[in-house]
Structures are given as C-alpha cells and as structure tokens.
Design a protein around this motif. Structure first.
Motif, PDB file in Angstrom:
ATOM      1  N   ARG A 117      -3.135   8.882  12.579  1.00 51.15           N
ATOM      2  CA  ARG A 117      -4.294   8.066  12.989  1.00 51.15           C
ATOM      3  C   ARG A 117      -4.966   8.606  14.249  1.00 51.15           C
ATOM      4  N   HIS A 152       0.832  -1.207   0.000  1.00 53.60           N
ATOM      5  CA  HIS A 152       0.000   0.000   0.000  1.00 53.60           C
ATOM      6  C   HIS A 152       0.874   1.267   0.000  1.00 53.60           C
ATOM      7  N   MET A 192      -6.517  -5.541   9.298  1.00 54.75           N
ATOM      8  CA  MET A 192      -6.239  -5.009  10.639  1.00 54.75           C
ATOM      9  C   MET A 192      -7.511  -4.807  11.455  1.00 54.75           C
ATOM     10  N   MET A 228      -3.040   8.951   7.759  1.00 59.25           N
ATOM     11  CA  MET A 228      -2.569   7.564   7.786  1.00 59.25           C
ATOM     12  C   MET A 228      -1.461   7.392   8.828  1.00 59.25           C
ATOM     13  N   GLY A 234      -5.115  -0.349   0.385  1.00 57.77           N
ATOM     14  CA  GLY A 234      -5.439   0.288   1.666  1.00 57.77           C
ATOM     15  C   GLY A 234      -6.643  -0.375   2.311  1.00 57.77           C
ATOM     16  N   THR A 240      -2.294  11.325   3.749  1.00 49.15           N
ATOM     17  CA  THR A 240      -1.027  10.733   4.211  1.00 49.15           C
ATOM     18  C   THR A 240      -0.795  11.050   5.689  1.00 49.15           C
ATOM     19  N   TRP A 280      -4.522  14.650  -0.901  1.00 50.81           N
ATOM     20  CA  TRP A 280      -3.828  13.384  -0.624  1.00 50.81           C
ATOM     21  C   TRP A 280      -2.720  13.565   0.394  1.00 50.81           C
TER      22      TRP A 280
HETATM   23  C1  HEM Z   1      -9.277   4.175   0.450  1.00 53.17           C
HETATM   24  C2  HEM Z   1      -8.191   4.789   0.856  1.00 53.17           C
HETATM   25  C3  HEM Z   1      -7.206   4.244   1.865  1.00 53.17           C
HETATM   26  C4  HEM Z   1      -7.339   3.255   2.819  1.00 53.17           C
HETATM   27  C5  HEM Z   1      -8.555   2.403   3.129  1.00 53.17           C
HETATM   28  C6  HEM Z   1      -6.063   3.161   3.521  1.00 53.17           C
HETATM   29  C7  HEM Z   1      -5.776   2.298   4.574  1.00 53.17           C
HETATM   30  C8  HEM Z   1      -4.604   2.267   5.312  1.00 53.17           C
HETATM   31  C9  HEM Z   1      -4.368   1.453   6.494  1.00 53.17           C
HETATM   32  C10 HEM Z   1      -5.392   0.505   7.132  1.00 53.17           C
HETATM   33  C11 HEM Z   1      -3.109   1.722   6.928  1.00 53.17           C
HETATM   34  C12 HEM Z   1      -2.429   1.095   8.152  1.00 53.17           C
HETATM   35  C13 HEM Z   1      -2.457   2.042   9.325  1.00 53.17           C
HETATM   36  C14 HEM Z   1      -1.841   1.446  10.557  1.00 53.17           C
HETATM   37  O1  HEM Z   1      -0.671   1.053  10.518  1.00 53.17           O
HETATM   38  O2  HEM Z   1      -2.562   1.373  11.577  1.00 53.17           O
HETATM   39  C15 HEM Z   1      -2.525   2.688   6.021  1.00 53.17           C
HETATM   40  C16 HEM Z   1      -1.246   3.219   6.132  1.00 53.17           C
HETATM   41  C17 HEM Z   1      -0.694   4.140   5.264  1.00 53.17           C
HETATM   42  N1  HEM Z   1      -1.321   4.730   4.188  1.00 53.17           N
HETATM   43 FE1  HEM Z   1      -3.229   4.377   3.559  1.00 53.17          FE
HETATM   44  N2  HEM Z   1      -5.190   4.062   2.957  1.00 53.17           N
HETATM   45  C18 HEM Z   1      -5.849   4.744   1.942  1.00 53.17           C
HETATM   46  C19 HEM Z   1      -5.327   5.742   1.130  1.00 53.17           C
HETATM   47  C20 HEM Z   1      -4.028   6.237   1.217  1.00 53.17           C
HETATM   48  C21 HEM Z   1      -3.481   7.283   0.392  1.00 53.17           C
HETATM   49  C22 HEM Z   1      -4.261   8.025  -0.694  1.00 53.17           C
HETATM   50  C23 HEM Z   1      -2.185   7.460   0.772  1.00 53.17           C
HETATM   51  C24 HEM Z   1      -1.166   8.406   0.252  1.00 53.17           C
HETATM   52  C25 HEM Z   1      -1.095   8.788  -0.968  1.00 53.17           C
HETATM   53  C26 HEM Z   1      -1.905   6.538   1.846  1.00 53.17           C
HETATM   54  C27 HEM Z   1      -0.693   6.435   2.519  1.00 53.17           C
HETATM   55  C28 HEM Z   1      -0.447   5.635   3.601  1.00 53.17           C
HETATM   56  C29 HEM Z   1       0.804   5.613   4.351  1.00 53.17           C
HETATM   57  C30 HEM Z   1       2.043   6.454   4.028  1.00 53.17           C
HETATM   58  C31 HEM Z   1       0.649   4.676   5.388  1.00 53.17           C
HETATM   59  C32 HEM Z   1       1.695   4.258   6.421  1.00 53.17           C
HETATM   60  C33 HEM Z   1       1.419   4.957   7.716  1.00 53.17           C
HETATM   61  C34 HEM Z   1       2.218   4.370   8.848  1.00 53.17           C
HETATM   62  O3  HEM Z   1       2.297   3.146   8.973  1.00 53.17           O
HETATM   63  O4  HEM Z   1       2.782   5.168   9.642  1.00 53.17           O
HETATM   64  N3  HEM Z   1      -3.050   5.810   2.082  1.00 53.17           N
HETATM   65  N4  HEM Z   1      -3.463   3.010   5.046  1.00 53.17           N
END
Ligand code: HEM
Length: 157
Positions: A150, A9, A78, A147, A71, A144, A140
């Motif tokens: 949280r 992701h 999770m 994400m 995602g 980020t 976006w």
């Molecule tokens: C439908 C849209 C999205 C869903 C359902 C989704 C879902 C998730 C989930 C469940 C996590 C894990 C969080 C955790 O570790 O507790 C995550 C992490 C992350 N997502 Fe997404 N996401 C989406 C869109 C995006 C977009 C558009 C971006 C950036 C362009 C993005 C960037 C990231 C990043 C950088 C992480 C890592 C964060 C971390 O672990 O510190 N996500 N996302």
C-alpha cells in the motif's frame, strides 16, 4: 464488518486466483503434449487433461469475479477507494481480467477444440498463449504486492 470483508476478499483471491494461475500455466505445455508436432500418439488421457485444465480456468475465473467485488466493498468500508494504490490496483485488476476473458480463455478454448478433434496444434499458438498467461500472472502478482505494501497509505501497518 471490515475485517470480515477483508478476510473474504483475501480468501477469494487465494481460492479462486490460485487455481487459475496453476491451471493456466500448465495449459500450454499440456496442449503441446496432446498434439505432438512429430505426429506420435500422445496417449488417451492427453486431450482429457487439456479439457480439464481449461474447465478449471473457466470455473475459477468466474469465482474470481468475487475478488474485485469484495475488494471494492472492503475499500468502501475502509474509506480508501480514492487512494492512489487502490486506484492503480483496480486498473491493473481490470487489465488482468480483460486479458483472461479476451485472450487467455478463448485461445485455450480454440486449442481444446483442435486437440479433441485431432487437428495439429501450431507451436506458435501455445507459445503466444504462454506469454499472455505469464503477463496475466505478473499483473495479479503486482496487485497482490500493492495490496500488501500500500505505497503512500497512512492507514494500518
Ligand atoms: C478491484 C480490485 C481490488 C480492490 C478494490 C481491492 C481492495 C482491497 C482493500 C481495500 C484491501 C485492504 C487493504 C488494507 O488493509 O488497508 C485489500 C487487501 C488485500 N487484497 Fe485486494 N483488492 C482488489 C483486488 C485484489 C486482487 C486481484 C488480489 C489478489 C489476487 C488482492 C489481494 C489482496 C490481499 C492479499 C490483501 C491483504 C493485504 C493485507 O492486508 O496485508 N486484491 N484489497
């Protein structure tokens, strides 16, 4: 499995959304340069640059569809799909994607046609496109941050 999905992701976000951000931000000034209002010759490469930037945006926006798919799979694995920060992120991602598909890409396409056919480009149209692109980037970037921070989440760090 969760770690693999999360890695894919994040990788998809970097590889796909990064190039769209850069190419889409470069597009409006490139279109302006390719069709100068004072009628000076922009040079042979100007129209090609505009076409290339548009193609990068289109191709990488297609790849970017993987970001929400992976995602959602990560969120499912999770068990956090109902969390407020994630619901907000899904909504903002949908708005960003809608903006890209409905406004940014079609308007880039119109400008590519104008530039390649040697028709004059109205400054207003590139300014408007730059505005939509800026809002897309802001959306976006907000996702980020959501994400990573949280807000309200009790899982993880
Ligand atoms: C439908 C849209 C999205 C869903 C359902 C989704 C879902 C998730 C989930 C469940 C996590 C894990 C969080 C955790 O570790 O507790 C995550 C992490 C992350 N997502 Fe997404 N996401 C989406 C869109 C995006 C977009 C558009 C971006 C950036 C362009 C993005 C960037 C990231 C990043 C950088 C992480 C890592 C964060 C971390 O672990 O510190 N996500 N996302």
């Amino acid at each position: 499995m969760t770690k693999l999905l999360l890695s894919l992701h994040v990788l998809a976000a970097i590889v796909a959304v990064g190039p769209v951000t850069v190419a889409a931000s470069m597009f409006p000034p490139a279109a302006r340069r390719a069709a100068p209002a004072d009628g000076t010759d922009p040079g042979p490469r100007a129209a090609g640059t505009v076409e290339l930037l548009h193609r990068i945006c289109r191709v990488y926006a297609g790849l970017g569809a993987l970001v929400p798919v992976l995602g959602l799979a990560t969120g499912l694995a999770m068990g956090v799909l109902g969390d407020a920060w994630l619901v907000t992120s899904v909504f903002l991602t949908a708005v960003a994607a809608g903006l890209l598909i409905a406004l940014v890409l079609p308007r880039q396409g119109e400008l590519v046609a104008q530039v390649t056919e040697g028709r004059p480009v109205e400054p207003r149209s590139t300014v408007q496109l730059a505005m939509f692109t800026g809002v897309f980037n802001l959306l976006w970037a907000t996702v980020t941050v959501l994400m990573i921070v949280r807000p309200g989440s009790t899982t993880g760090a």
